[in-house]
Design an enzyme around this catalytic site. Structure first.
Site, PDB file in Angstrom:
ATOM      1  N   ARG A 104      -6.931  11.347  -7.270  1.00 11.51           N
ATOM      2  CA  ARG A 104      -8.093  10.469  -7.132  1.00 11.51           C
ATOM      3  C   ARG A 104      -9.376  11.226  -6.811  1.00 11.51           C
ATOM      4  O   ARG A 104     -10.458  10.630  -6.765  1.00 11.51           O
ATOM      5  CB  ARG A 104      -7.854   9.467  -5.978  1.00 11.51           C
ATOM      6  CG  ARG A 104      -7.257   8.124  -6.305  1.00 11.51           C
ATOM      7  CD  ARG A 104      -8.220   7.116  -6.894  1.00 11.51           C
ATOM      8  NE  ARG A 104      -9.563   7.090  -6.350  1.00 11.51           N
ATOM      9  CZ  ARG A 104      -9.938   6.417  -5.266  1.00 11.51           C
ATOM     10  NH1 ARG A 104      -9.064   5.733  -4.576  1.00 11.51           N
ATOM     11  NH2 ARG A 104     -11.189   6.428  -4.868  1.00 11.51           N
ATOM     12  N   ARG A 157      -3.467   6.058  -0.046  1.00 12.26           N
ATOM     13  CA  ARG A 157      -4.080   7.110   0.769  1.00 12.26           C
ATOM     14  C   ARG A 157      -3.127   7.878   1.661  1.00 12.26           C
ATOM     15  O   ARG A 157      -3.479   8.940   2.165  1.00 12.26           O
ATOM     16  CB  ARG A 157      -5.194   6.495   1.617  1.00 12.26           C
ATOM     17  CG  ARG A 157      -6.351   5.964   0.792  1.00 12.26           C
ATOM     18  CD  ARG A 157      -7.298   5.121   1.621  1.00 12.26           C
ATOM     19  NE  ARG A 157      -6.680   3.876   2.062  1.00 12.26           N
ATOM     20  CZ  ARG A 157      -7.270   2.966   2.820  1.00 12.26           C
ATOM     21  NH1 ARG A 157      -8.509   3.187   3.246  1.00 12.26           N
ATOM     22  NH2 ARG A 157      -6.654   1.862   3.164  1.00 12.26           N
ATOM     23  N   ARG A 170       0.816  -1.220   0.000  1.00 11.23           N
ATOM     24  CA  ARG A 170       0.000   0.000   0.000  1.00 11.23           C
ATOM     25  C   ARG A 170       0.848   1.268   0.000  1.00 11.23           C
ATOM     26  O   ARG A 170       0.435   2.297   0.546  1.00 11.23           O
ATOM     27  CB  ARG A 170      -0.965   0.035   1.200  1.00 11.23           C
ATOM     28  CG  ARG A 170      -2.033  -1.046   1.144  1.00 11.23           C
ATOM     29  CD  ARG A 170      -3.223  -0.685   2.050  1.00 11.23           C
ATOM     30  NE  ARG A 170      -4.051  -1.848   2.292  1.00 11.23           N
ATOM     31  CZ  ARG A 170      -4.369  -2.315   3.488  1.00 11.23           C
ATOM     32  NH1 ARG A 170      -3.935  -1.706   4.571  1.00 11.23           N
ATOM     33  NH2 ARG A 170      -5.129  -3.378   3.623  1.00 11.23           N
ATOM     34  N   TYR A 230     -14.543 -12.887   0.437  1.00 12.52           N
ATOM     35  CA  TYR A 230     -15.368 -11.734   0.058  1.00 12.52           C
ATOM     36  C   TYR A 230     -16.624 -12.181  -0.681  1.00 12.52           C
ATOM     37  O   TYR A 230     -17.725 -11.675  -0.441  1.00 12.52           O
ATOM     38  CB  TYR A 230     -14.566 -10.775  -0.832  1.00 12.52           C
ATOM     39  CG  TYR A 230     -13.634  -9.875  -0.071  1.00 12.52           C
ATOM     40  CD1 TYR A 230     -14.120  -8.952   0.849  1.00 12.52           C
ATOM     41  CD2 TYR A 230     -12.264  -9.934  -0.282  1.00 12.52           C
ATOM     42  CE1 TYR A 230     -13.266  -8.110   1.552  1.00 12.52           C
ATOM     43  CE2 TYR A 230     -11.394  -9.092   0.417  1.00 12.52           C
ATOM     44  CZ  TYR A 230     -11.904  -8.199   1.324  1.00 12.52           C
ATOM     45  OH  TYR A 230     -11.060  -7.372   2.026  1.00 12.52           O
ATOM     46  N   ASP A 275      -6.742  -3.277  -7.158  1.00 12.82           N
ATOM     47  CA  ASP A 275      -7.420  -3.849  -5.997  1.00 12.82           C
ATOM     48  C   ASP A 275      -7.643  -5.324  -6.274  1.00 12.82           C
ATOM     49  O   ASP A 275      -7.821  -5.720  -7.433  1.00 12.82           O
ATOM     50  CB  ASP A 275      -8.762  -3.153  -5.737  1.00 12.82           C
ATOM     51  CG  ASP A 275      -9.368  -3.594  -4.414  1.00 12.82           C
ATOM     52  OD1 ASP A 275     -10.067  -4.643  -4.401  1.00 12.82           O
ATOM     53  OD2 ASP A 275      -9.140  -2.933  -3.398  1.00 12.82           O
TER      54      ASP A 275
END
Length: 356
Positions: free
Chosen positions: A52, A43, A39, A163, A88
């Protein structure tokens, strides 16, 4: 050719072949311990938030120029030894038509969870055309990165299955385990189908120019070793075997997988990722010879003082001193509120402390 072989006679090495990152993955001597962060593109960077702005997560993964820019941002800022492709783990599922979305603050949410055999019809084969934007983005990236390797990645069959079966993130994986224990044949068929999709997704990335691949099995630490060996390992092994012929290093990572480290290496990885709970020297004992290790600074220490970060980093480097190959990383992904300067300082510190 395996990931530890040199290119065949007459076959020129790639621009990235002699990089510190790929040398460490091959367990060869390195000029310094290579560093990258899970990552690292995302962010924690203000420049990421800026590009973004107003763009949904899955949409951003399908715009080649944007993907390339986001992937390059941490390489420019931190001087890391490898880039990781910005995407992702649910992108290949979305690409084959699974009705899902990534909801801010929640994560992937699946409209129609897979609970019965009929639900498997949601999972058709993935073709390169389904993810054309991945090929385009990687071509842009490799042209820009030069000698810096690009890591491709995918979600492992178990984590994707969790998921799909739960319908979203889960703490206890009740539906997932209920299916695994209660209908072993359906479970095996589900994981096999996901192994095919994951393999196809990794092949697209390698053929476009990725120098290594990482399989993220984020949730597999929820399983006991016997369940992993019987119900999960065959699918992960299928994925690793499917890309073995490309000769690129294959990394396997999960969270809370201290009890599974040996099995995760056995599944076919060249490099085993280790979270912060197990020291690297102990992890090496559990994994056994013939594998490089990746990790494993606790991401939470980045919120402490520079001195504390350096002390904990020194502990990781000391524990890694006897390893055949070591790629420095965090024990999980970069937390969103991390100060980017802490990461830049960390990279410089590891390079300086391990310069040979």
């Amino acid at each position: 050719m395996s990931a530890n072989d040199r290119p065949a006679t007459g076959q020129p090495p790639t621009a990235t072949y002699e990089s510190a990152f790929l040398k460490a993955c091959r367990r060869e001597p390195v000029p310094h311990t290579p560093v990258w962060f899970m990552r690292q593109a995302g962010r924690s960077l203000p420049e990421y938030l800026k590009v973004r702005e107003g763009i949904a997560m899955l949409d951003s993964c399908m715009r080649p120029e944007l993907v390339a820019e986001i992937t390059l941002q941490p390489v420019r800022r931190h001087n890391v030894d490898a880039a990781i492709y910005f995407s992702d783990i649910v992108v290949p599922l979305k690409a084959i038509g699974v009705d899902l979305d990534i909801k801010p603050g929640v994560g992937p949410v699946v409209a129609n969870p897979i609970r019965t055999r009929a639900d498997l019809a949601q999972l058709r084969d993935l073709t390169p055309e389904d993810v054309w934007y991945v090929t385009e983005a990687i071509k842009l990236l490799t042209a820009e990165l030069g000698e810096t390797p690009l890591i491709g990645f995918a979600g492992a069959p178990f984590t994707l299955a969790s998921y799909l079966v739960e319908g979203g993130p889960s703490k206890n994986h009740e539906h997932t385990k209920a299916l695994m224990y209660g209908d072993p044949q359906l479970w095996a068929d589900l994981l096999d189908r996901l192994a095919e999709i994951t393999s196809a997704f990794l092949k697209v990335q390698i053929e476009a120019g990725a120098s290594a691949v990482q399989l993220f099995d984020s949730w597999v630490g929820a399983l006991a070793p016997a369940d992993y060996r019987r119900s999960v390992m065959p699918a992960s092994a299928k994925v690793f075997e499917s890309v073995a012929g490309y000769g690129v290093p294959r990394i396997h990572f999960g969270v809370g997988t201290g009890e599974l480290l040996g099995l995760m290496g056995e599944a076919g990885a060249d490099v085993v990722g280790v979270d912060w709970r197990v020291p690297l020297d102990e992890a090496a004992r559990r994994v056994g010879p013939g594998k490089a290790l990746q990790g494993n600074l606790d991401p939470a220490v980045l919120f402490s003082t520079t001195e504390a970060v350096e002390t904990k980093t020194r502990e990781v480097l000391d524990a890694a001193a006897g390893l055949e190959g070591h790629v420095f990383n965090l024990g999980h992904g970069v937390p969103p509120s991390t100060d980017p300067d802490a990461l830049t300082r960390l990279v410089a510190y590891v390079h300086e402390q391990t310069a040979r």
